[in-house]
Design an enzyme around this catalytic site. Structure first.
Site, PDB file in Angstrom:
ATOM      1  N   GLN A   1       0.630  -1.296  -0.117  1.00 52.50           N
ATOM      2  CA  GLN A   1      -0.098   0.159   0.104  1.00 52.50           C
ATOM      3  C   GLN A   1       0.809   1.461   0.009  1.00 52.50           C
ATOM      4  O   GLN A   1       1.781   1.262   1.021  1.00 52.50           O
ATOM      5  CB  GLN A   1      -0.860  -0.209   1.230  1.00 52.50           C
ATOM      6  CG  GLN A   1      -2.129  -1.065   1.344  1.00 52.50           C
ATOM      7  CD  GLN A   1      -2.808  -0.688   0.005  1.00 52.50           C
ATOM      8  OE1 GLN A   1      -3.356   0.435  -0.304  1.00 52.50           O
ATOM      9  NE2 GLN A   1      -3.864  -1.660  -0.143  1.00 52.50           N
TER      10      GLN A   1
ATOM     11  N   TYR B   1      -5.148 -13.105  -2.557  1.00 54.12           N
ATOM     12  CA  TYR B   1      -4.272 -12.023  -3.361  1.00 54.12           C
ATOM     13  C   TYR B   1      -3.518 -11.201  -2.160  1.00 54.12           C
ATOM     14  O   TYR B   1      -3.452 -10.194  -1.826  1.00 54.12           O
ATOM     15  CB  TYR B   1      -5.444 -10.995  -3.901  1.00 54.12           C
ATOM     16  CG  TYR B   1      -6.330 -11.583  -4.817  1.00 54.12           C
ATOM     17  CD1 TYR B   1      -5.966 -11.591  -6.179  1.00 54.12           C
ATOM     18  CD2 TYR B   1      -7.442 -11.648  -4.386  1.00 54.12           C
ATOM     19  CE1 TYR B   1      -6.965 -12.372  -6.975  1.00 54.12           C
ATOM     20  CE2 TYR B   1      -8.412 -12.282  -5.493  1.00 54.12           C
ATOM     21  CZ  TYR B   1      -8.239 -12.490  -6.927  1.00 54.12           C
ATOM     22  OH  TYR B   1      -9.069 -13.037  -7.886  1.00 54.12           O
TER      23      TYR B   1
ATOM     24  N   GLU C   1      -1.322 -15.933  -3.038  1.00 52.78           N
ATOM     25  CA  GLU C   1      -0.820 -14.968  -3.925  1.00 52.78           C
ATOM     26  C   GLU C   1      -0.355 -15.705  -5.415  1.00 52.78           C
ATOM     27  O   GLU C   1       0.290 -16.493  -5.520  1.00 52.78           O
ATOM     28  CB  GLU C   1       0.351 -14.443  -3.141  1.00 52.78           C
ATOM     29  CG  GLU C   1       1.034 -13.581  -4.226  1.00 52.78           C
ATOM     30  CD  GLU C   1       0.271 -12.235  -4.654  1.00 52.78           C
ATOM     31  OE1 GLU C   1       0.549 -11.657  -6.120  1.00 52.78           O
ATOM     32  OE2 GLU C   1      -0.667 -11.785  -4.224  1.00 52.78           O
TER      33      GLU C   1
ATOM     34  N   ASP D   1      -8.403  -9.266  -1.390  1.00 50.97           N
ATOM     35  CA  ASP D   1      -7.882  -8.025  -1.715  1.00 50.97           C
ATOM     36  C   ASP D   1      -7.315  -7.998  -3.057  1.00 50.97           C
ATOM     37  O   ASP D   1      -6.246  -8.007  -3.370  1.00 50.97           O
ATOM     38  CB  ASP D   1      -6.630  -7.485  -0.534  1.00 50.97           C
ATOM     39  CG  ASP D   1      -6.245  -6.095  -0.680  1.00 50.97           C
ATOM     40  OD1 ASP D   1      -6.551  -5.479  -1.765  1.00 50.97           O
ATOM     41  OD2 ASP D   1      -5.028  -6.051  -0.344  1.00 50.97           O
TER      42      ASP D   1
ATOM     43  N   CYS E   1      -9.800  -1.184  -4.472  1.00 44.63           N
ATOM     44  CA  CYS E   1      -9.151   0.071  -4.672  1.00 44.63           C
ATOM     45  C   CYS E   1      -9.868   0.679  -5.758  1.00 44.63           C
ATOM     46  O   CYS E   1      -9.418   1.685  -6.330  1.00 44.63           O
ATOM     47  CB  CYS E   1      -7.698  -0.115  -4.889  1.00 44.63           C
ATOM     48  SG  CYS E   1      -7.410  -0.835  -6.351  1.00 44.63           S
TER      49      CYS E   1
END
Length: 451
Positions: free
Chosen positions: A280, A313, A337, A380, A407
């Site tokens: 982030q 993720y 991931e 995410d 996002c």
């Protein structure tokens, strides 16, 4: 005209700026045609310059070049390079990355809340009751005197043909030199990359962790650039800065000096993040998002000692580590991931947590291969969202709840619609202004099966 693609007689127009739309622009109309206008505020009367037009185009795009009737929420832009009126007065478009810098922070957050509500209303499906969700200020911007500057711990730069650090104009290949990045933390601006001769370099990625640990500069060379040239650029940077070469085609990172990774910190844990691996970018985002996710799951009774959860993720393990703390050695955390390098980072970051299983691969494939009765899933995904196939796979795995971190309000709203089609409801929602002066925001939602 600069990037105009159609008629020239409509290069400049006077319009009334209408409602905000997703993507950093507002909607205006001219003779029945929709124009997406950047650098305006709803309610203003402005003069615009068309940047994309043409009779066959579904809609046109434009920049504000003069404000005739300003909004009371208009402020002086903090960055000359991104100020549309100033830039066009010098004959060129502004750089991207601060498209809302002409609007007060409070109005920016209200506009983002309108965008989130509109996307949910339009995409989450018929009969959906859109919750009234304010966009919350974070960090320095939350104070009365907050400026919304100095929050980016990661920044990517282009390079001009003359070898100077620069940034692209919106939707353009044009690169303009810059001599500051006001949204970046001091650790990035202190490198003074604009003083370097970067000929032979196509792109520069910089990470300066908020914890003050060693920054990393990644150089992406143009074809044919010799190692000697890269070494010369590295020698111009401060000794306490790591420098590496990034191959954008393979993601391979080659050490030039120091480390090929940075050490980040959040929620009582340290994280190794290699190269341009995901983290982030707002200095306060990791703590904020971990708090929102774990808060939803704790309050709902989905996260406690002995719980079975998955972090999908998962990146380098930002959420995985605090989840492991919460479930303890009697619980389990599956961390998934897709990127091999980032998954390797997660293994290093979580090596001391025996209750965590790290798997590299596609989310839907891993869930099929490792079925279990989950108490909760943390989702995410990248900006494109999860998508219908992944949502259906998540629902089929039978969790009691999903905490969804997004996002992008459009892909989030679409995915909420897929959950609703599968018999789930949106139970709680928070939104955070983790990208002040841009149109971006972050949302955290709790989704549960319909009773």
């Amino acid at each position: 005209m600069s990037t105009d693609t159609g008629t020239t007689d409509h290069t400049e127009l006077t319009v009334d700026v209408g409602p905000v739309a997703h993507g950093g622009h507002c909607v205006a109309r001219h003779e029945g045609r929709v124009i997406f206008v950047r650098h305006g505020i709803p309610g203003e009367k402005v003069r615009i310059r068309l940047t994309e037009d043409g009779e066959s185009a579904k809609f046109w795009r434009a920049n504000v070049i003069e404000v005739l009737e300003p909004s009371p929420d208009r402020v002086e832009h903090f960055w000359h390079a991104a100020d549309a009126q100033r830039s066009w007065s010098h004959g060129h478009p502004p750089v991207g990355g601060a498209e809302l810098g002409h609007i007060s922070l409070a109005r920016q957050r209200r506009l983002k809340a309108e965008v989130l509500a509109e996307q949910l209303h339009r995409l989450a499906g018929p009969g959906f009751h859109v919750p009234k969700t304010p966009v919350e200020a974070v960090g320095e911007a939350a104070s009365a005197a907050g400026t919304g500057l100095g929050w980016r711990t990661r920044t990517g730069f282009a390079v001009t043909p003359a070898g100077r650090i620069g940034m692209h104009a919106h939707r353009s290949e044009a690169v303009f030199a810059v001599r500051e990045m006001p949204l970046a933390v001091d650790g990035i601006n202190a490198l003074r990359l604009w003083d370097l001769d970067l000929q032979g370099i196509e792109r520069v990625e910089v990470a300066a962790p908020a914890n003050g640990s060693r920054p990393l500069v990644l150089l992406v060379p143009a074809g044919g650039t010799r190692p000697k040239r890269l070494a010369a650029i590295a020698a111009r940077l401060p000794d306490d800065v790591s420098v590496a070469q990034l191959d954008p085609a393979t993601g391979a990172v080659t050490q030039l000096r120091g480390r090929t990774w940075v050490q980040e910190s959040a929620a009582g844990h340290d994280y190794r993040v290699t190269g341009d691996g995901f983290w982030q970018i707002h200095r306060d985002a990791p703590e904020t998002l971990v708090g929102a996710v774990t808060g939803f799951l704790h309050d709902g009774g989905y996260l406690a000692a002995g719980s079975v959860v998955a972090d999908l993720y998962a990146g380098a393990g930002l959420f995985t580590a605090p989840l492991a703390d919460a479930v303890g050695v009697t619980g389990s955390v599956l961390s998934v991931e897709g990127a091999p390098g980032t998954s390797r980072d997660a293994r290093k970051n979580l090596h001391g947590a025996p209750q965590v299983e790290i798997v590299q691969g596609k989310v839907e494939r891993v869930l099929r291969q490792k079925p279990r009765n989950f108490d909760a899933l943390i989702l995410d995904p990248p900006r494109a969202g999860a998508g219908k196939a992944v949502v259906n796979q998540l629902v089929a795995s039978g969790p009691r709840a999903v905490a969804y971190v997004s996002c992008d309000p459009a892909s989030f709203a679409r995915d909420v619609g897929y959950f609703r089609q599968a018999g789930w409801d949106l139970g709680a929602l928070r939104a955070f202004d983790l990208y002040p002066h841009t149109h971006h925001m972050e949302t955290v939602a709790l989704l549960t099966p319909r009773r």
